[in-house]
Design an enzyme around this catalytic site. Structure first.
Site, PDB file in Angstrom:
ATOM      1  CD  GLU A 207       2.264   0.346  -9.902  1.00  0.00           C
ATOM      2  OE1 GLU A 207       1.505  -0.749  -9.164  1.00  0.00           O
ATOM      3  OE2 GLU A 207       1.309   0.671 -10.597  1.00  0.00           O
TER       4      GLU A 207
ATOM      5  CE  LYS B 104      -1.443   0.066   6.757  1.00  0.00           C
ATOM      6  NZ  LYS B 104      -0.112   0.802   7.150  1.00  0.00           N
TER       7      LYS B 104
ATOM      8  CD  GLU C 295       1.147  -9.267  -2.778  1.00  0.00           C
ATOM      9  OE1 GLU C 295       2.390  -8.655  -3.228  1.00  0.00           O
ATOM     10  OE2 GLU C 295       1.385 -10.045  -1.767  1.00  0.00           O
TER      11      GLU C 295
ATOM     12  CD  GLU D 291      -5.615   4.742  -7.318  1.00  0.00           C
ATOM     13  OE1 GLU D 291      -5.266   3.789  -7.965  1.00  0.00           O
ATOM     14  OE2 GLU D 291      -5.126   5.883  -6.540  1.00  0.00           O
TER      15      GLU D 291
ATOM     16  CB  SER E 264       0.342  -3.606  -4.137  1.00  0.00           C
ATOM     17  OG  SER E 264       0.524  -4.941  -2.927  1.00  0.00           O
TER      18      SER E 264
ATOM     19  CB  CYS F  29      -1.359   4.394  -9.398  1.00  0.00           C
ATOM     20  SG  CYS F  29      -2.149   5.271  -8.839  1.00  0.00           S
TER      21      CYS F  29
END
Ligand code: NAI
Ligand code: MG
Length: 492
Positions: free
Chosen positions: A401, A196, A251, A270, A249, A304
């Site tokens: 971030e 996806k 989260e 990751e 993320s 990232c």
């Protein structure tokens, strides 16, 4: 007689004017609507839902894309399972390799179309999609094609076997490259996949469906389902999936880990980062400044492993900041499809709002902001390259971030202090060290809690080199021989 001397008048060059150098957009032809790529065909979503994908540089709608629902994900997983059982897992490894080599070559052949599409849909400068994303994506397929028939050598005496169906969820910052990082090792190891792409950047993944067809990859080996986080959650929840690979993320990574706890589904994550880029007073300063710029303004800072915290040794602080500001004035912000552009558009309105919020917080907490003068386009999502000085470690801009073109500068006196500050973060993905001393590089690298440590360079990638994090940056490695392991089980 007095001789009057005329000084030659050479006006100081204050501004470079560039003529526009647009890449030809019309080499890409877009469909009005894209279905889901399931079992080798583009099919209408059973959900009946669609959404519009935009160009973040202009907010112009580009195409309609399917929002896959539970039934759609189920049919993609079924197609992947079928392809796994009916041939792909049993295919001679050298034959699997041929498909991967073929995909790699097609990516090279069609790289211009793909680069334009990547910049159009994601906002990144064409110079980067052309010179970084596309060559690296092709290199990943070439690299893993080479491993496909050598797994027994990669893992001697361990009898490597494929897992089955891999569910792969990727972000919007390097859409095609993240697809390559996910699909190449999975296929090389003999798995089939349901991937996806992120909701803001589905188009190169859908183009990749066409690449698979051109390579005559057996139907169902690669399936691509588009949609937002709800679609991602359906993939994670599906019990026909043997492994989840996620980049995004922290989260969502945590939510996925909770969902999969105790299920036996394999997982690699990751996630985010807040990397320190550390400049010692013996570093080659001009090169270091280039490294700082590349570290945080490359891809609008949507990286990232971006060097978002600059740690400068106190003795060279003034000189570094002066050079950095001068260099920022030369960055060209604007049309992603212009070959002169250094900094393109922010990927989405949501991301722009997040950046703006954190920058406001930085100002309120007392940091000093610098932005070079630049004219931002009226339409689309834009943010000027930004540097914060006078930053305390406790500020949000030093902790969280930002994922945008925003650098927070801190200082240090000793290597020990640099280590302490660099490691003072919940993340641990990457770090950079700039010094002339080889021994110091090794000393630092041993103590930095980061998956990747760059020395006298930054944001360098190679398919043969493993990449991944510690702590809240996730676990598991992608790239290199290490990157095969999460897609294998060992029948020892
Ligand atoms: P996100 O983590 O929500 O999105 C990444 C991918 O996960 C997308 O494909 C999304 O559709 C999917 N997703 C979202 N919710 C999901 C769920 N519950 N289950 C399964 N899949 C789900 O990231 P988002 O919201 O786009 O960005 C938020 C922040 O995350 C950024 O500002 C940045 O700080 C960080 N981020 C980090 C990335 C990295 O490379 N480490 C990439 C993208 C974002
Ligand atoms: Mg999200």
């Amino acid at each position: 007689m007095a001789v009057e001397k005329h000084k030659p008048v050479t006006p100081a060059l204050t501004e470079w004017e560039y003529a526009p150098a647009p890449e030809a957009r019309d080499i890409v032809s877009l469909e009005e609507r894209y279905g889901l790529y399931v079992g080798g065909e583009l099919v209408e979503p059973r959900s009946g839902e669609w959404f519009t994908t935009l160009s973040p540089a202009t907010e112009e709608p580009l195409a309609e894309v399917a929002q896959a629902g539970a039934e759609d994900v189920d049919s993609a997983v079924t197609a992947a399972r079928g392809a796994f059982q009916d041939g792909w897992s049993g295919l001679a490894p050298s034959e699997r390799a041929k498909y991967l080599f073929r995909i790699a070559r097609i990516l090279q052949e069609r790289s211009r179309e793909l680069a334009v599409l990547e910049s159009l849909n994601g906002g990144k400068p064409i110079r980067e999609s052309r010179d970084v994303d596309l060559p690296l994506a092709a290199a990943h397929f070439f690299y893993y094609a080479g491993w496909a028939d050598k797994l027994e050598y990669a893992f001697p005496n361990r009898r490597p076997l494929p897992l089955g169906v891999a569910g792969q969820i990727i972000p919007w910052n390097f859409p095609l490259l993240m697809l390559a990082w996910k699909i190449a090792p999975a296929l090389a190891a003999g798995n089939t996949v349901v991937l996806k792409p992120a909701e803001t950047t589905p188009l190169t993944a859908l183009f990749f469906a066409e690449v698979c067809r051109q390579a005559e990859l057996p139907p169902g080996v690669v399936n691509i389902v588009t949609g937002d986080g709800r679609t991602g959650a359906e993939i994670v929840r599906h019990d026909g999936v043997d492994k989840i690979a996620f980049t995004g993320s922290t989260e969502v990574g945590k939510a996925i880990q909770r969902e999969l706890a105790g299920t036996g589904t394999r997982l690699t994550l990751e996630l985010g980062g807040k990397a320190a880029n550390i400049i010692f007073d013996d570093a080659a300063l001009d090169q270091a400044v280039e490294g700082i710029v590349n570290g945080i303004y490359f891809n609008q800072g949507h990286v990232c492993c971006a060097g978002s915290r600059l740690l400068v040794q106190e003795s060279i602080y003034e000189a570094t900041i002066a050079k950095l500001k001068r260099r920022l004035e030369t960055l060209r912000v604007g049309d992603p499809l212009d070959k002169n552009t250094d900094v393109g558009a922010i990927n989405s309105r949501m991301q722009l709002e997040k950046i703006a919020e954190l920058v406001e917080a930085g100002k309120e907490e007392g940091a000093e902001i610098y932005q070079p003068p630049c004219r931002l386009p009226e339409k689309g999502y834009w943010f000027a390259p930004t540097v914060f000085t006078n930053v305390a470690q406790s500020y949000r801009i030093a902790q969280e971030e930002i994922f945008g073109p925003v650098l927070s500068v801190l200082t240090f006196r000793t290597p020990e202090e640099a280590i302490e500050k660099a490691n003072n973060t919940p993340y641990g993905l990457s770090a950079g060290v700039w010094t002339e001393k080889g021994s110091r590089i090794l000393w630092m690298a041993e103590r930095l809690r980061a998956g990747v440590v760059w020395a006298n360079t930054f944001n360098r990638f190679d398919p043969s080199s493993p990449f991944g994090g510690y702590k809240e940056s996730g676990f598991g490695r992608e790239g290199g021989r290490h990157g095969l392991e999460p897609y294998l089980r060992f029948d020892a």
